[in-house]
Design a protein around this motif. Structure first.
Motif, PDB file in Angstrom:
ATOM      1  N   LEU A 449      28.319   9.832 -90.893  1.00  0.00           N
ATOM      2  CA  LEU A 449      28.278  10.665 -92.090  1.00  0.00           C
ATOM      3  C   LEU A 449      29.616  10.586 -92.809  1.00  0.00           C
ATOM      4  CD1 LEU A 449      26.527  13.900 -90.747  1.00  0.00           C
ATOM      5  CD2 LEU A 449      25.463  12.056 -92.056  1.00  0.00           C
ATOM      6  N   LEU A 450      29.556  10.717 -94.130  1.00  0.00           N
ATOM      7  CA  LEU A 450      30.768  10.803 -94.929  1.00  0.00           C
ATOM      8  C   LEU A 450      31.342  12.212 -94.870  1.00  0.00           C
ATOM      9  CD1 LEU A 450      29.334   9.150 -98.160  1.00  0.00           C
ATOM     10  CD2 LEU A 450      30.908   8.039 -96.588  1.00  0.00           C
ATOM     11  N   ILE A 454      26.524  17.407 -98.017  1.00  0.00           N
ATOM     12  CA  ILE A 454      25.284  16.904 -97.424  1.00  0.00           C
ATOM     13  C   ILE A 454      24.426  16.215 -98.482  1.00  0.00           C
ATOM     14  CG2 ILE A 454      23.063  17.691 -96.506  1.00  0.00           C
ATOM     15  CD1 ILE A 454      24.609  19.593 -94.723  1.00  0.00           C
ATOM     16  N   GLU A 456      25.389  14.473-100.991  1.00  0.00           N
ATOM     17  CA  GLU A 456      25.921  13.122-101.199  1.00  0.00           C
ATOM     18  C   GLU A 456      25.631  12.221-100.006  1.00  0.00           C
ATOM     19  OE1 GLU A 456      30.314  11.201-102.070  1.00  0.00           O
ATOM     20  OE2 GLU A 456      29.853  13.212-102.831  1.00  0.00           O
ATOM     21  N   ASN A 457      25.625  12.776 -98.811  1.00  0.00           N
ATOM     22  CA  ASN A 457      25.313  11.994 -97.619  1.00  0.00           C
ATOM     23  C   ASN A 457      23.871  11.499 -97.642  1.00  0.00           C
ATOM     24  OD1 ASN A 457      27.334  11.686 -95.232  1.00  0.00           O
ATOM     25  ND2 ASN A 457      27.805  13.700 -96.102  1.00  0.00           N
ATOM     26  N   TYR A 460      23.302   8.656-100.143  1.00  0.00           N
ATOM     27  CA  TYR A 460      24.257   7.551-100.005  1.00  0.00           C
ATOM     28  C   TYR A 460      23.636   6.214-100.415  1.00  0.00           C
ATOM     29  CZ  TYR A 460      27.717   4.434 -97.911  1.00  0.00           C
ATOM     30  OH  TYR A 460      28.660   3.453 -97.717  1.00  0.00           O
ATOM     31  N   LYS A 505      23.027  15.787 -87.242  1.00  0.00           N
ATOM     32  CA  LYS A 505      23.559  14.601 -87.915  1.00  0.00           C
ATOM     33  C   LYS A 505      22.498  13.513 -88.010  1.00  0.00           C
ATOM     34  CE  LYS A 505      28.343  15.284 -86.298  1.00  0.00           C
ATOM     35  NZ  LYS A 505      29.403  14.713 -85.430  1.00  0.00           N
ATOM     36  N   CYS A 509      20.803  11.473 -91.230  1.00  0.00           N
ATOM     37  CA  CYS A 509      20.730  10.010 -91.333  1.00  0.00           C
ATOM     38  C   CYS A 509      19.290   9.550 -91.587  1.00  0.00           C
ATOM     39  CB  CYS A 509      21.272   9.359 -90.057  1.00  0.00           C
ATOM     40  SG  CYS A 509      23.043   9.594 -89.800  1.00  0.00           S
ATOM     41  N   ARG A 512      18.363  10.240 -95.137  1.00  0.00           N
ATOM     42  CA  ARG A 512      18.980   9.222 -95.992  1.00  0.00           C
ATOM     43  C   ARG A 512      18.063   8.010 -96.151  1.00  0.00           C
ATOM     44  NH1 ARG A 512      24.140   7.249 -93.241  1.00  0.00           N
ATOM     45  NH2 ARG A 512      24.976   9.235 -93.960  1.00  0.00           N
TER      46      ARG A 512
END
Length: 577
Positions: A449-450, A454, A456-457, A460, A505, A509, A512
């Motif tokens: 994660l960046l 959240i 923006e993650n 991504y 997390k 992902c 995303r």
């Protein structure tokens, strides 16, 4: 099917290219120094002003001793001093040295700008290079050591270049002008002291050259120590859980002591030239005083001028020995940086890259694929697998049998030794890598994660996604509920505002990838960190999303692979469906 799919035990064995990379330590050459100067392209104007200020500063330094010598000779005996002449020369000298001070400040100012911009360009080049290196580089190089190239090495290059720029141009003007004036004053005296100058330069360069290896060792140990610290911080819980604090501290103390010894050795070696050259400098000054009148035909003022010229001539050599530490550290860092910059990049592929995926049906064919990280140990030998469009394929097998490696080959993180892989009948080696990888959505066991909100993650892979699309993806991944319970909802920054669990997390992902809606999916132990109920919901979400799409699932849990169209078992006995 495969004849043999035995896996290497871990990634400790390097590929031939990676092994070649790791051995490429590099040494500083004239080509490297020329290449370093190319990084000053963004500061050409400042470099011009730097050279101009250095020439003016050096020119004043060369001319001033002539006025001092004439002033001393004009004093004559007591009572016969021409005070008007003396006052005029004093004012001229005052103005000259004031000007020299201003120009010396300008040299320092512009040298700092050039050095800082050069370090910036070195970091930019490293960042660009690292984005183009193959995955094998990251598999075989510690992250901490790689990070030192951006911080320690770039700073060392900047410091060394700063010291070099502060002296280089001024030294050239000073030495050339000084030698010219010395010859004009007395060729005999110049011929006497020039051998001493050559001896000083020889001693300084020989000792300086011999210290380079010590600074290279020091920089390598800094990188190794940084890598150890990163490992400890990343796995702090494991270190405490296994009560291995003392074991880590023992290893740290050993490497720290080794670094200390290397640093002491480097510092000691770099400190030798200065006292030696200073001794030779003082000896030469005595010779000038002793032989100036008798042999060189110089006046008292002339001897004074000659001594000042000799000091001007020898000062750059002494200054160089004073900054040997920075120069040698810069050389060592330069060799490490260019070792990275000279590595072979990952080829983008053939043809023009496209911004959007073309229509992908999702037919995948592994045709007689052979691969090994090292030639003598094959992981796959004549492996074949056919996947129809829209099928969900489960890949199972013991740890280390090659499950993830198979997906690495499909994504072209590594190239097959022989055979080929086709998507929709097209050899993937005929596709640009970027175009190939845009077809896939990949969720790994290890989360990434960046340090960013959240929102923006999740976006991504699709920065232009709307708020509704982001929330829909989070809901599909069963992440929306816990996100809304966070302090700032979708504006929460993981790792800064709050610490998320591994399962949370992983859900982010997965969201995303769900947002991207790729043509093909890869789930590499993607549900390993979530509970059974959440896993069931995620699988359901993926089932809905993968309708009509080809998917590969690597898993150990039977519940995760339920409903798969094919189950491929990898192991020492081969692959079985």
């Amino acid at each position: 099917m495969s004849k043999d799919t035995s896996m290497l035990s871990g990634m400790g064995n390097l590929s031939p290219d990676a092994a070649k990379m790791s051995k490429n330590k590099g040494k500083v050459s004239l080509k490297d120094l020329t290449r370093l100067l190319s990084f000053t392209g963004t500061s050409k104007f400042q470099m011009f002003l730097l050279i101009l200020a250095a020439v003016l500063s050096g020119g004043i330094t060369v001319v001033a001793p002539v006025f001092i010598g004439r002033t001393i000779d004009n004093m004559g005996e007591a009572g016969s001093v021409d005070f008007s002449y003396l006052a005029t020369h004093a004012l001229i000298l005052l103005g000259m040295y004031l000007g020299a001070s201003v120009f010396a400040w300008a040299v320092s100012y512009f040298a700092n700008i050039v050095a800082a911009k050069t370090a910036q360009e070195v970091r930019r080049a490293l960042s660009h290079k690292l984005s183009r290196l193959p995955v094998s580089f990251y598999d075989t190089h510690p992250q901490g050591d790689t990070a030192t190239h951006f911080i320690n090495d770039a700073d060392a290059i900047s410091d060394g270049m700063l010291q070099g720029l502060l002296n280089l141009f001024t030294v050239l003007v000073t030495i050339l002008g000084t030698v010219g004036f010395m010859i004009a004053m007395s060729i005999k005296m110049t011929l006497i002291i020039l051998p001493m100058a050559v001896l000083m330069i020889f001693v300084a360069t020989r000792i300086t050259k011999s210290t380079t290896k010590y600074f290279r060792k020091q920089q390598n140990l800094v990188g190794s120590l940084q890598a150890d610290m990163d490992e400890n911080l990343y796995g702090r819980k494991e270190v405490k859980a296994f009560v291995c604090e003392e074991k880590f501290l023992a290893r740290f103390r050993e490497k720290n002591a080794e670094l200390n010894q290397a640093s002491v050795t480097a510092q000691f070696a770099s400190s030798l030239p200065n006292p030696i050259t200073r001794f030779l400098n003082h000896t030469t000054s005595i010779l000038i005083g002793a032989l100036g009148i008798w042999f060189g035909g110089l006046t008292v003022g002339g001897i004074s001028t000659f001594v000042m010229y000799w000091n001007n001539f020898s000062k750059p050599i002494n200054d160089l020995t004073n900054i040997t530490t920075q120069i040698m550290a810069a050389f060592a860092s330069l060799s490490r940086v260019f070792a990275i910059l000279e590595m072979e990049e990952e080829e983008s592929g053939v043809g023009e890259e496209t911004k959007e995926n073309t229509e992908v049906r999702g037919e995948v064919l592994f045709e007689n694929v052979t691969f090994g990280y090292v030639p003598e140990k094959k992981i796959f030998d004549d492996f074949s697998l056919s996947v129809e469009p829209g099928q969900k394929v489960a890949i199972i097998g013991p740890t280390g049998c090659g499950k993830t490696t198979l997906m690495n080959l499909l994504m072209r993180f590594y190239e097959v030794d022989s055979g080929r892989i086709l998507i929709d009948g097209k050899d993937i080696t005929k596709m640009p890598r970027a175009e190939l990888r845009r077809m896939f959505g990949m969720v790994l066991q290890e989360t990434w994660l960046l340090e960013a909100p959240i929102r923006e993650n999740i976006a991504y892979g699709k920065p232009d996604a709307t708020e509704e699309e982001i929330i829909a993806a989070a809901k599909a991944a069963r992440a929306h509920g816990f996100i809304m319970r966070l302090p700032n909802g979708y504006d929460t920054v993981p790792g800064k505002d709050i610490s998320l669990s591994e399962g949370q997390k992983q859900l982010l992902c997965i969201a995303r990838v769900l947002l991207m809606r790729p043509s093909l999916l890869i789930l590499d132990e993607a549900t390993s960190a979530v509970d059974t109920l959440t896993e069931k919901r995620i699988v359901e979400a993926f089932d809905n999303m993968t309708k009509g799409r080809t998917g590969f699932i690597i898993a150990h849990r039977l519940s995760t692979i339920a409903g798969s169209d094919q189950v491929i078992k990898l192991g020492k006995q081969g692959a079985k469906s």
